[in-house]
Design a protein around this motif. Structure first.
Motif, short mmCIF file in Angstrom:
data_model
loop_
_atom_site.label_atom_id
_atom_site.label_comp_id
_atom_site.label_asym_id
_atom_site.label_seq_id
_atom_site.Cartn_x
_atom_site.Cartn_y
_atom_site.Cartn_z
N ALA A 82 29.51 -28.00 -29.04
CA ALA A 82 30.70 -27.81 -30.00
C ALA A 82 30.32 -28.50 -31.50
O ALA A 82 30.44 -27.77 -32.35
N THR A 83 29.53 -29.73 -31.29
CA THR A 83 29.15 -30.36 -32.49
C THR A 83 28.15 -29.37 -33.33
O THR A 83 28.34 -29.08 -34.71
N CYS A 84 27.12 -28.83 -32.67
CA CYS A 84 26.31 -27.94 -33.31
C CYS A 84 26.83 -26.63 -34.09
O CYS A 84 26.67 -26.38 -35.11
N LEU A 85 27.75 -26.09 -33.26
CA LEU A 85 28.55 -24.92 -33.49
C LEU A 85 29.34 -24.96 -34.72
O LEU A 85 29.28 -24.47 -35.58
N ALA A 86 30.23 -26.21 -34.41
CA ALA A 86 30.98 -26.45 -35.67
C ALA A 86 30.62 -26.93 -37.00
O ALA A 86 30.74 -26.31 -38.02
N PRO A 144 21.19 -24.38 -24.14
CA PRO A 144 22.35 -25.13 -24.48
C PRO A 144 23.06 -25.35 -23.27
O PRO A 144 23.17 -24.16 -22.46
N PRO A 145 23.72 -26.19 -22.86
CA PRO A 145 24.71 -26.35 -21.87
C PRO A 145 25.89 -25.70 -22.18
O PRO A 145 26.39 -25.00 -23.01
N SER A 146 26.95 -25.56 -21.07
CA SER A 146 28.03 -24.66 -21.20
C SER A 146 29.21 -25.38 -22.15
O SER A 146 29.40 -26.78 -22.11
N ILE A 147 29.77 -24.75 -22.91
CA ILE A 147 31.01 -25.25 -23.81
C ILE A 147 32.22 -25.02 -23.32
O ILE A 147 33.14 -25.45 -23.69
N MET A 148 32.35 -24.45 -22.19
CA MET A 148 33.66 -24.10 -21.59
C MET A 148 34.33 -25.39 -21.16
O MET A 148 35.70 -25.27 -21.29
N PRO A 149 33.87 -26.47 -20.78
CA PRO A 149 34.77 -27.50 -20.60
C PRO A 149 35.52 -28.05 -21.65
O PRO A 149 36.54 -28.63 -21.47
N THR A 150 35.16 -27.61 -22.96
CA THR A 150 35.78 -28.07 -24.20
C THR A 150 36.44 -26.92 -24.85
O THR A 150 37.36 -27.28 -25.47
N PHE A 151 35.87 -25.89 -24.74
CA PHE A 151 36.36 -24.58 -25.61
C PHE A 151 37.91 -24.26 -25.28
O PHE A 151 38.08 -23.79 -24.05
N PRO A 177 28.64 -36.47 -29.61
CA PRO A 177 28.88 -36.33 -28.17
C PRO A 177 28.89 -37.84 -27.45
O PRO A 177 29.78 -37.67 -26.68
N MET A 178 28.31 -38.65 -27.90
CA MET A 178 28.13 -39.84 -27.35
C MET A 178 29.74 -40.65 -27.56
O MET A 178 30.26 -41.29 -26.45
N MET A 219 35.42 -36.80 -22.63
CA MET A 219 35.05 -35.36 -22.87
C MET A 219 33.49 -35.12 -22.35
O MET A 219 32.85 -36.02 -22.21
N ASP A 220 33.23 -34.00 -21.89
CA ASP A 220 31.97 -33.50 -21.27
C ASP A 220 30.75 -33.65 -22.56
O ASP A 220 31.00 -32.97 -23.32
N HIS A 221 29.74 -34.50 -22.30
CA HIS A 221 28.87 -34.77 -23.27
C HIS A 221 28.25 -33.51 -23.68
O HIS A 221 28.05 -33.08 -24.90
#
Length: 429
Positions: A53-57, A220-227, A37-38, A45-47
């Protein structure tokens, strides 16, 4: 159900043994939930979204690998590929991160097709081992430079291009301490060395007032900024061809090397030295990349850290499934991940660089036509701050050196074609 899915008795293992192996693998690679994320945040991209996304992928990739291929191989967004995404495609080449995600998606589709039609072996065998080793080492040096830069140890200079920064500054001291901690703990056999180092340096940052406490657990924060933010139209532009190829190339050879290494450690190869269910394993890897791009992260790939789980007794896909569930649980530590400063991960990048450069011992240094292209790749990749440029110059130098040295028989059709394409790209832009 577990017996039917993973054949535990047949593989001489148990639920407890697989769970311990999965936990071991997770601890060795959990640093990616802090680093990725960093790194992608540097691309704009939104941290928080990238963290999810990292955890889900990683979780989805591990579950697919475990259930479909039944191998104890864990997946997550790959180191090196995330650096290429941020600092080359977005930073140097000027593409948007949405277009870069589109390129990752297309590379995953290409990888999936290559896996299904079984021409992967031809492609892998057509690329010289020296170039593969050089590219891995070059990416390692590239990551090391990023780590040194983020810690302020290496800074820009109008006279010498780069020079040493203030190594007595707090970030530089903490980065060096983090690196030393990793080396010491790894040498003592501690599987969670990298994660412990990152958290320890973050804690010191808190104690010295350099890091602000924001909590540890939260939804968990929202994933929408990158989904589903991929720009496929932009990625299909002819100028993106080399980018898609670079993503595909690095993932293809990285995955192949990881699968072989883990298989050798676990004794999974057959009598002919081949990996059973290879097609399933490659399909799982490529599918994870496709899903990861849709979620909003760079290329998802198999991790060499899986050997730690295999060494701890992992023999089936249940190990990978355990890793996947642990990544899902990690979704709730987003406040902790957001607190980690750049200098806390700098030592990790340097440590990963050491691992990636270790393959240089297998280069035929006595043969200059093999060694010279390796040095070209290793030097140009960090100094041009571009993985793509390093790969291109490696292929071009290999082809030219072999040709003018009278060793043209060493050249494969694949190398010649790729070298010609890279030359054309430099000439015509």
């Amino acid at each position: 159900m577990l017996e039917k899915l993973f054949k535990l008795k047949e593989n001489h293992t148990s639920l407890k043994q697989e769970a311990v192996a999965g936990g071991t693998t997770f601890l060795t690679m959990a640093y990616i939930i802090f680093v990725n994320p960093m790194m992608l945040a540097d691309a704009g991209m939104d941290h928080g979204a990238v963290f999810v996304a990292t955890c889900l992928a990683a979780a989805i990739g591990c579950l697919i690998m475990g259930i479909v291929a039944n191998y104890p191989i864990a997946l997550a967004p790959g180191m090196g590929l995330n650096a290429f995404f941020t600092y080359t495609v977005v930073g140097e080449m000027g593409y948007t991160w949405e277009t870069a995600l589109g390129a990752v998606f297309l590379s995953g589709i290409c990888f999936l097709v290559l896996s299904l039609v079984r021409i992967r072996e031809w492609i892998v065998n057509s690329i010289p081992m020296s170039l593969r080793l050089g590219i891995a080492a070059g990416i390692g040096l590239f990551l090391a430079l990023i780590g040194l830069k983020s810690a302020g140890i290496v800074v820009a200079s109008p006279t010498t291009l780069v020079t040493m920064g203030d190594i007595t500054a707090f970030p530089a001291v903490m980065a060096a301490l983090g690196f030393f901690l990793i080396i010491a703990m790894v040498q003592r056999g501690m599987k969670s060395a990298v994660v412990v180092s990152i958290l320890s340096i973050t804690l010191l940052g808190l104690l010295f007032g350099d890091v602000q406490y924001t909590g540890v657990l939260a939804m968990p924060p929202s994933i929408m900024p990158t989904f589903m933010q991929m720009d496929l139209a932009g990625a299909l532009d002819i100028s993106m061809l080399s980018v898609v190829f670079a993503f595909l190339f690095v993932d293809l050879f990285g995955t192949s090397g990881t699968l072989v290494a883990v298989a050798q450690r676990g004794g999974f190869l057959d009598d002919k030295g081949r990996l059973p269910r290879l097609k399933r394993a490659l399909t799982a890897d490529s599918t994870a990349t496709i899903v990861g791009a849709m979620l909003g992260t760079s290329t998802t790939t198999s991790y060499m850290e899986s050997t730690a789980g295999v060494s701890a007794g992992g023999r089936t896909g249940l190990t990978a499934v355990v890793v996947g569930f642990l990544f899902l649980l990690s979704l709730f530590i987003s406040p902790l991940a957001s607190m980690v400063p750049a200098y806390a991960t700098a030592g990790t990048l340097f440590y990963v660089a050491i691992l990636m450069m270790s393959g240089l011992m297998h280069v035929e240094w006595e043969d200059l036509t093999e060694a010279a292209p390796v040095v070209v790749v290793c030097i140009l990749m960090p100094l041009t701050f571009s993985i793509a440029t390093g790969i291109a110059m490696g292929f071009i130098s290999y082809a030219v050196i072999k040709l003018i040295s009278g060793r043209y028989k060493d050249l494969s059709v694949g190398v010649v074609v790729l070298a010609a394409l890279f030359i054309a790209k430099f000439i015509y832009g």
